[in-house]
Every structure is written in structure tokens, then in C-alpha cells.
Design a protein around this motif. Structure first.
Motif, PDB file in Angstrom:
ATOM      1  N   ALA A   1     -10.370  -4.696  -5.161  1.00  0.00           N
ATOM      2  CA  ALA A   1     -10.757  -3.342  -4.940  1.00  0.00           C
ATOM      3  C   ALA A   1     -11.475  -2.825  -6.248  1.00  0.00           C
ATOM      4  N   ARG A   2     -10.891  -3.041  -7.284  1.00  0.00           N
ATOM      5  CA  ARG A   2     -11.120  -2.132  -8.520  1.00  0.00           C
ATOM      6  C   ARG A   2     -12.395  -2.764  -9.119  1.00  0.00           C
ATOM      7  N   PHE A   3     -12.592  -4.153  -9.139  1.00  0.00           N
ATOM      8  CA  PHE A   3     -13.781  -4.795  -9.731  1.00  0.00           C
ATOM      9  C   PHE A   3     -13.788  -5.886  -8.630  1.00  0.00           C
TER      10      PHE A   3
ATOM     11  N   ASP B   1      -5.566  -3.355  -2.277  1.00  0.00           N
ATOM     12  CA  ASP B   1      -6.455  -4.199  -3.340  1.00  0.00           C
ATOM     13  C   ASP B   1      -7.634  -4.876  -2.620  1.00  0.00           C
TER      14      ASP B   1
ATOM     15  N   ASN C   1       0.944  -1.253   0.016  1.00  0.00           N
ATOM     16  CA  ASN C   1      -0.077  -0.084  -0.123  1.00  0.00           C
ATOM     17  C   ASN C   1       0.980   1.334   0.093  1.00  0.00           C
TER      18      ASN C   1
ATOM     19  N   PRO D   1     -13.115   2.328  -1.613  1.00  0.00           N
ATOM     20  CA  PRO D   1     -11.606   1.974  -1.741  1.00  0.00           C
ATOM     21  C   PRO D   1     -10.587   2.822  -1.043  1.00  0.00           C
TER      22      PRO D   1
ATOM     23  N   TRP E   1     -13.146  -8.167  -2.669  1.00  0.00           N
ATOM     24  CA  TRP E   1     -11.745  -8.224  -3.556  1.00  0.00           C
ATOM     25  C   TRP E   1     -12.123  -8.651  -5.032  1.00  0.00           C
TER      26      TRP E   1
END
Length: 329
Positions: A290-292, A319, A125, A315, A288
């Protein structure tokens, strides 16, 4: 000798007719098999010899709904009433399994007395301070963090000190609290430390808190590799059984379990708790990636407490999405 005259040609069926015998049987069979896989997923073969197929299907079970549309289109293209009716089976089965989570608010309402959040903050991160501010903004009294690194831990300690003065870190997992913590110790579930337990002394009495990060799973050509995660889950289950404080009173299990509550391989562990998301969550709660998000592998599990609401948070630079739940004693 005169030749026998050829019989007259058969008339063509009327346009739009859907009664050709046998048409659509393959699609109808696929519909039935899909519905059975959804409803009887616990009976799908599991274990290394079967490539852990059961766990794979159970992890992504909500996504089986994507099969309904191509089956329906196939039935329409084949102009088969049988296939079209059969396509309703997986559609209705999926709706029965997942519709309530999407169409209803499962929150019990009423005031919450305890709010908890868990977040796999990602060991890579780039903004741990931002992640710390995000979990504080949730209003949670108990904050569980996983995938901590030594440099990032110092940032979390600094950012959370003002609002959550009590904390314990063991290995790569940590617990921050507005309440005093006692009896904190590492829980040996893997060769390196990825679990802890502590007792939070709340105004309503003690709450035993476990924070865990089970081993990762992998999808490889030979199947779904879950053996290390399953072994860690068995060790965590054994620790819970041997803990008189956890067995006797209110208990929380927070963390990244790298598995969903539907995964039969985790059933012995999951059976000890109720899922806050499952009882009072908004939507399917995928956390999970995080983006999709495609799966809910970050869990807030409770015993002796009543979930009031549960949801994912916006978010951070991780991730995983943070997940939060409000509870009542």
C-alpha cells in the motif's frame, strides 16, 4: 643506412562525430534483449528449475520500463547512433504494452448496475473498523475481504451489518452483500480455508461469487518461490470447472491472488475470466504494497458481466489497497 621516415599521424575525427565502427554494440545488444524480454515474456523459462524466472518478470513487467533510461544514457555516452536507435526498441515495446493503460481512459462509460470491491485487510490491521468504513464508502453492493482473523471478523460484522445485512465467512475470507446470499460453502484450495463461493440473488438475476486468497510467493536466493500459490490456483481452477452454477452464468472471482493477470503460471485460471482493471481500469492499478504499490495482485475478474470502470481506493491501515470495479449486466 637511412631510417624509413615515420608515416604522418592520422587526423583526429571531427568533434561530435558518431560514426566510430563497432562503438555501442554491447549497449545495442542489451536493448534488443530487453525489448525481446518485454514482448516475448511468455517464453521466458518458468518452473522451479528456472527459479520461476518467467513469473518473476511477468509480475513486475511494467517496471522493465526503468531499464530504458540507463540504456539510453549509455547510448549517448558512447556516442553511438546504432545504440541510440536500438534504445528505441524497448521504449516503443514498453509503450505498446503499457502506454494505453497510462494514456487513455479505458472505461466504457454508461451506467453501472453492480459495484464490487475486494480488500486484503491484513491480519495485523490495527484499525479494522476504518477498513470497513472505507469499503462501504465505495458504494459496493458486494464486498470481499481476505486475511480475516476471528477478533477482526466480529468488528467487520458489526460495522457492515447496517449496509450489508447478508454475509458469509469461511476461514480467513468473507463476502458481504446487500443482496441475499445462498449456496455458500468453503472451497478447498489449501490445507486451511482461504476460499469460498456463494450465489448473490441480485434484481437482475443470480451472480456466482468466488472469494479467494491464494498462497503467498517469496523471492529467495534460489529464485521466485511460487509452488504453493500455483497449486492453490490449480485447485481453484478445478473447483470452477466442477461448479455447474459458475460455468453456466455470471461469475465473479474476487480476492488476493498473489499474482498478476500476466503471470503465465496462473494462465489456466485467468483464461476463464476478464480483468475489470485490464478492460476498464484507470492506470496500472497497482495494489501492493500500500505504501508504494509495485504490482496488481488483488483482482476483480468477471465472466458474463461488462466492466464499466475499475480503480484502487485510498489506503486503509492494511498493507494492500482496496480495489473496486463497476459492472454492467
Amino acid at each position: 643506412m637511412n631510417a624509413t621516415p615515420a608515416p604522418p599521424p592520422l587526423p583526429a575525427p571531427p568533434a561530435g562525430r558518431w560514426t566510430v565502427p563497432g562503438r555501442g554494440r554491447v549497449i545495442a545488444g542489451c536493448c534488443v534483449l530487453t525489448a525481446l524480454a518485454m514482448s516475448l515474456n511468455r517464453w521466458i523459462p518458468n518452473g522451479p528449475a528456472a527459479g520461476n524466472l518467467g513469473s518473476l518478470v511477468q509480475t513486475f513487467l511494467p517496471w522493465t520500463g526503468l531499464l530504458v533510461l540507463p540504456l539510453l544514457v549509455g547510448a549517448l555516452l558512447r556516442r553511438s547512433r546504432t545504440a541510440l536507435i536500438a534504445a528505441l526498441l524497448p521504449a516503443l515495446t514498453w509503450t505498446g504494452l503499457h502506454g494505453p493503460a497510462l494514456l487513455t481512459d479505458r472505461g466504457t462509460g454508461g451506467p453501472a448496475e453492480l459495484t464490487v470491491v475486494t480488500h486484503n485487510v491484513d491480519d495485523a490491521n490495527p484499525d479494522p473498523a476504518g477498513a470497513a468504513r472505507a469499503v462501504v464508502a465505495s458504494g459496493a453492493q458486494l464486498i470481499a475481504l481476505e486475511e480475516l482473523t476471528w477478533p477482526a471478523t466480529r468488528t467487520y460484522e458489526r460495522e457492515l451489518a447496517a449496509t450489508h445485512p447478508y454475509h458469509v465467512v469461511e476461514g480467513t475470507v468473507g463476502l458481504w452483500s446487500t443482496f441475499p446470499l445462498r449456496d455458500a460453502e468453503a472451497v478447498p484450495i489449501m490445507p486451511w480455508t482461504r476460499a469460498l463461493r456463494a450465489t448473490a440473488d441480485t434484481p437482475r438475476g443470480p451472480v456466482r461469487v468466488y472469494v479467494a486468497h491464494l498462497a503467498s510467493v517469496r523471492l529467495r536466493p534460489g529464485g521466485f518461490v511460487t509452488e504453493r500459490r500455483n497449486a492453490a490456483a490449480r485447485n481453484l481452477d478445478a473447483a470452477l470447472r466442477a461448479d455447474p452454477a459458475g460455468a453456466a452464468g455470471r461469475t465473479l472471482l474476487l480476492g488476493d491472488l498473489n499474482g498478476t493477470t500476466a503471470d503465465a503460471a496462473l494462465a489456466p485460471l485467468m483464461s476463464r475470466f476478464r480483468s475489470a482493471q485490464g478492460e476498464a481500469g484507470v492506470g496500472l492499478g497497482f495494489s501492493w504494497p500500500a505504501r508504494f504499490p509495485v504490482a496488481r495482485i488483488d483482482q476483480i475478474l468477471v465472466r458474463g458481466l461488462t466492466p464499466v470502470s475499475a480503480r484502487t481506493l485510498p489506503p486503509t491501515a492494511s498493507d494492500h489497497l482496496p480495489v473496486v470495479a463497476s459492472l454492467r449486466f
